[in-house]
Design a protein around this motif. Structure first.
Motif, PDB file in Angstrom:
ATOM      1  N   GLU A 157      58.964  18.337  51.149  1.00 47.42           N
ATOM      2  CA  GLU A 157      60.144  19.080  51.417  1.00 47.42           C
ATOM      3  C   GLU A 157      61.422  18.789  50.741  1.00 47.42           C
ATOM      4  O   GLU A 157      61.993  19.617  50.008  1.00 47.42           O
ATOM      5  CB  GLU A 157      60.395  19.235  53.130  1.00 47.42           C
ATOM      6  CG  GLU A 157      59.245  20.170  53.760  1.00 47.42           C
ATOM      7  CD  GLU A 157      59.186  20.247  55.253  1.00 47.42           C
ATOM      8  OE1 GLU A 157      58.533  21.030  55.812  1.00 47.42           O
ATOM      9  OE2 GLU A 157      60.388  19.656  55.734  1.00 47.42           O
ATOM     10  N   LYS A 158      61.628  17.411  50.767  1.00 47.55           N
ATOM     11  CA  LYS A 158      62.871  16.853  50.107  1.00 47.55           C
ATOM     12  C   LYS A 158      62.784  17.029  48.382  1.00 47.55           C
ATOM     13  O   LYS A 158      63.717  17.552  47.967  1.00 47.55           O
ATOM     14  CB  LYS A 158      62.989  15.589  50.622  1.00 47.55           C
ATOM     15  CG  LYS A 158      64.259  14.825  49.470  1.00 47.55           C
ATOM     16  CD  LYS A 158      65.567  15.531  49.669  1.00 47.55           C
ATOM     17  CE  LYS A 158      66.635  14.633  48.788  1.00 47.55           C
ATOM     18  NZ  LYS A 158      66.422  15.295  47.389  1.00 47.55           N
ATOM     19  N   ILE A 159      61.663  16.603  48.053  1.00 41.64           N
ATOM     20  CA  ILE A 159      61.390  16.634  46.468  1.00 41.64           C
ATOM     21  C   ILE A 159      61.568  18.216  46.066  1.00 41.64           C
ATOM     22  O   ILE A 159      62.057  18.349  44.901  1.00 41.64           O
ATOM     23  CB  ILE A 159      60.338  15.803  46.132  1.00 41.64           C
ATOM     24  CG1 ILE A 159      60.762  14.396  46.470  1.00 41.64           C
ATOM     25  CG2 ILE A 159      60.154  15.768  44.727  1.00 41.64           C
ATOM     26  CD1 ILE A 159      59.758  13.228  46.326  1.00 41.64           C
ATOM     27  N   GLN A 179      52.025  17.530  43.579  1.00 41.19           N
ATOM     28  CA  GLN A 179      51.970  16.148  42.989  1.00 41.19           C
ATOM     29  C   GLN A 179      52.504  15.091  44.275  1.00 41.19           C
ATOM     30  O   GLN A 179      51.853  13.977  44.209  1.00 41.19           O
ATOM     31  CB  GLN A 179      53.166  15.995  41.789  1.00 41.19           C
ATOM     32  CG  GLN A 179      53.114  14.730  41.246  1.00 41.19           C
ATOM     33  CD  GLN A 179      53.932  14.579  40.045  1.00 41.19           C
ATOM     34  OE1 GLN A 179      54.680  15.501  39.509  1.00 41.19           O
ATOM     35  NE2 GLN A 179      54.398  13.405  39.566  1.00 41.19           N
ATOM     36  N   VAL A 180      53.432  15.605  44.717  1.00 43.69           N
ATOM     37  CA  VAL A 180      54.045  14.683  45.769  1.00 43.69           C
ATOM     38  C   VAL A 180      53.156  14.452  46.952  1.00 43.69           C
ATOM     39  O   VAL A 180      52.592  13.225  47.250  1.00 43.69           O
ATOM     40  CB  VAL A 180      55.478  15.139  46.380  1.00 43.69           C
ATOM     41  CG1 VAL A 180      55.748  14.357  47.815  1.00 43.69           C
ATOM     42  CG2 VAL A 180      56.545  15.196  45.385  1.00 43.69           C
ATOM     43  N   ASN A 181      52.268  15.732  47.371  1.00 39.45           N
ATOM     44  CA  ASN A 181      51.307  15.422  48.311  1.00 39.45           C
ATOM     45  C   ASN A 181      50.379  14.632  47.811  1.00 39.45           C
ATOM     46  O   ASN A 181      49.486  13.629  48.621  1.00 39.45           O
ATOM     47  CB  ASN A 181      50.943  16.711  48.790  1.00 39.45           C
ATOM     48  CG  ASN A 181      49.656  16.860  49.871  1.00 39.45           C
ATOM     49  OD1 ASN A 181      49.753  16.177  50.805  1.00 39.45           O
ATOM     50  ND2 ASN A 181      48.270  17.024  49.379  1.00 39.45           N
ATOM     51  N   LEU A 317      60.160  12.144  40.085  1.00 44.97           N
ATOM     52  CA  LEU A 317      60.001  12.279  41.530  1.00 44.97           C
ATOM     53  C   LEU A 317      61.231  11.313  42.174  1.00 44.97           C
ATOM     54  O   LEU A 317      61.932  11.909  42.925  1.00 44.97           O
ATOM     55  CB  LEU A 317      58.919  11.734  41.979  1.00 44.97           C
ATOM     56  CG  LEU A 317      57.724  12.573  41.887  1.00 44.97           C
ATOM     57  CD1 LEU A 317      56.489  12.337  42.490  1.00 44.97           C
ATOM     58  CD2 LEU A 317      57.810  13.978  41.996  1.00 44.97           C
ATOM     59  N   LEU A 318      61.420  10.287  41.776  1.00 47.88           N
ATOM     60  CA  LEU A 318      62.654   9.483  41.933  1.00 47.88           C
ATOM     61  C   LEU A 318      64.112  10.183  41.836  1.00 47.88           C
ATOM     62  O   LEU A 318      65.040  10.055  42.810  1.00 47.88           O
ATOM     63  CB  LEU A 318      62.658   8.040  41.557  1.00 47.88           C
ATOM     64  CG  LEU A 318      61.740   6.940  41.933  1.00 47.88           C
ATOM     65  CD1 LEU A 318      61.838   5.904  41.135  1.00 47.88           C
ATOM     66  CD2 LEU A 318      61.888   6.697  43.273  1.00 47.88           C
ATOM     67  N   ARG A 319      64.053  10.727  41.021  1.00 45.39           N
ATOM     68  CA  ARG A 319      65.543  11.321  40.685  1.00 45.39           C
ATOM     69  C   ARG A 319      65.585  12.727  41.267  1.00 45.39           C
ATOM     70  O   ARG A 319      66.715  13.114  42.127  1.00 45.39           O
ATOM     71  CB  ARG A 319      65.340  11.978  38.985  1.00 45.39           C
ATOM     72  CG  ARG A 319      66.701  12.800  38.623  1.00 45.39           C
ATOM     73  CD  ARG A 319      66.543  13.321  37.258  1.00 45.39           C
ATOM     74  NE  ARG A 319      65.713  14.539  37.289  1.00 45.39           N
ATOM     75  CZ  ARG A 319      65.945  15.581  37.581  1.00 45.39           C
ATOM     76  NH1 ARG A 319      67.063  15.932  38.023  1.00 45.39           N
ATOM     77  NH2 ARG A 319      65.163  16.782  37.698  1.00 45.39           N
TER      78      ARG A 319
END
Length: 334
Positions: A157-159, A179-181, A317-319
């Protein structure tokens, strides 16, 4: 039963009334059970909608706002919201760029979000869905076919919310969420069972001196019960289980986002001590921690315990993780 409530029948409505009073920047519809970002349809952004049973606060309503969710649909305690809620939410946040449903992998949520997506598309809305199934503890459970969606939901949710805030199109926001999941894994531990308002007693029996490894966020039991372990021993077990599964998704020495999440009744004194052990294990295994988050974010009412979520994160993803966010429960950089 000792709970700070009026009645079990009104606990969700009462909480929503309180949320409305505490956060006037949100549109909280108590009757229709919606929490909506007030400017959700401004700026031509993709809308992000999530939801699920209440009892996991601040997930999901606490994550509605700038840089994260556009709307959340709270169901009754540990019960999926209904398709009508999701359809109303989609209509309330659609700015013409489409809507992304973020769905934790629980049977009721999956079925109801799917039905809502079909109804929304019948109304001319473009809808994509992303399923969150980050829990490595069990393959199937009382509530799921396949893996459960737990702490990784916060990362998704955040990314994805940051990508939508930047104006990314729907297909790109959905791809980032997936991708995050795919890069996230979680494992939870219970030191006590939780008590639902309707039942008024613990959801499972956990004798003194024992803990449950691999629990879910609805109070469902896990994969194994053991005699009480130290924080160091729990960290070794939980992080080991996460890294073993995460190794299939990328290089073993890739940096990670690390979430040490409380299940609702574990104080920060214990959570930070546990985080120290998690960081120690990761360092010993050569896994760099790019960012850390510690606190109660994806809870199970009054359960004592914690979960560990790790997400392998590339520079993009970090950004997006570092991008500004302003919600009731998560805020930085703005």
């Amino acid at each position: 039963m000792r709970m700070l409530i009026n009645t079990a029948d009104t606990v969700v409505a009462d909480a929503l009334r309180g949320m409305a009073a505490a956060h006037p920047d949100l549109d909280v519809d108590v009757e229709n059970r919606l929490v909506v970002r007030r400017d959700a349809r401004e700026g031509g952004r993709v809308g992000l909608v999530s939801g699920g049973g209440s009892g996991h606060e601040p997930l999901h309503g606490g994550f509605v706002g700038y840089g994260m969710l556009s709307a959340a649909c709270p169901g009754e305690v540990f019960t999926s919201p209904v398709p009508d809620q999701m359809l109303r939410a989609a209509g309330a946040v659609d700015s013409g760029q489409g809507v992304l449903f973020v769905v934790k992998n629980y049977t009721g949520d999956v079925l109801n979000f799917q039905m809502a997506a079909e109804l929304a598309e019948d109304d001319g809305l473009r809808v994509e869905q992303v399923l969150v199934n980050d829990d490595v503890a069990v393959t199937d459970s009382l509530y799921t076919a396949g893996r459960r969606g737990t702490g990784g939901t916060l990362f998704v949710e955040k990314i994805a919310g940051a990508a939508a805030e930047e104006g990314a199109p729907l297909d790109r926001v959905a791809a980032i969420a997936r991708q995050v999941n795919e890069s996230s894994r979680s494992f939870g531990v219970a030191l006590s069972a939780c008590t639902t308002p309707a039942k008024g007693s613990p959801t499972f029996d956990l004798p003194d001196g024992e803990l449950e490894l691999g629990i879910g966020i609805h109070g469902e039991p896990g994969r194994e019960r053991r005699a009480m372990m130290t924080s160091r021993e729990i960290a070794e077990f939980a992080v080991g289980a996460v890294l073993e599964d995460l190794a299939r998704s990328g290089p073993a020495d890739a940096p990670v986002l690390a979430l040490v999440n409380g299940m609702g009744a574990t104080p920060l004194l214990e959570l930070y001590g546990f985080h120290a052990e998690v960081a120690r294990v990761l360092e010993a295994r050569g896994v760099p921690v790019a960012r850390s988050l510690v606190g109660n974010y994806v809870t199970s009412l009054d359960m004592a315990g914690c979960s560990v979520t790790l997400c392998r994160a590339d520079d993009e993803l970090l950004r997006l993780w570092d991008a500004p966010v302003q919600t009731a429960a998560l805020r930085w950089g703005r």
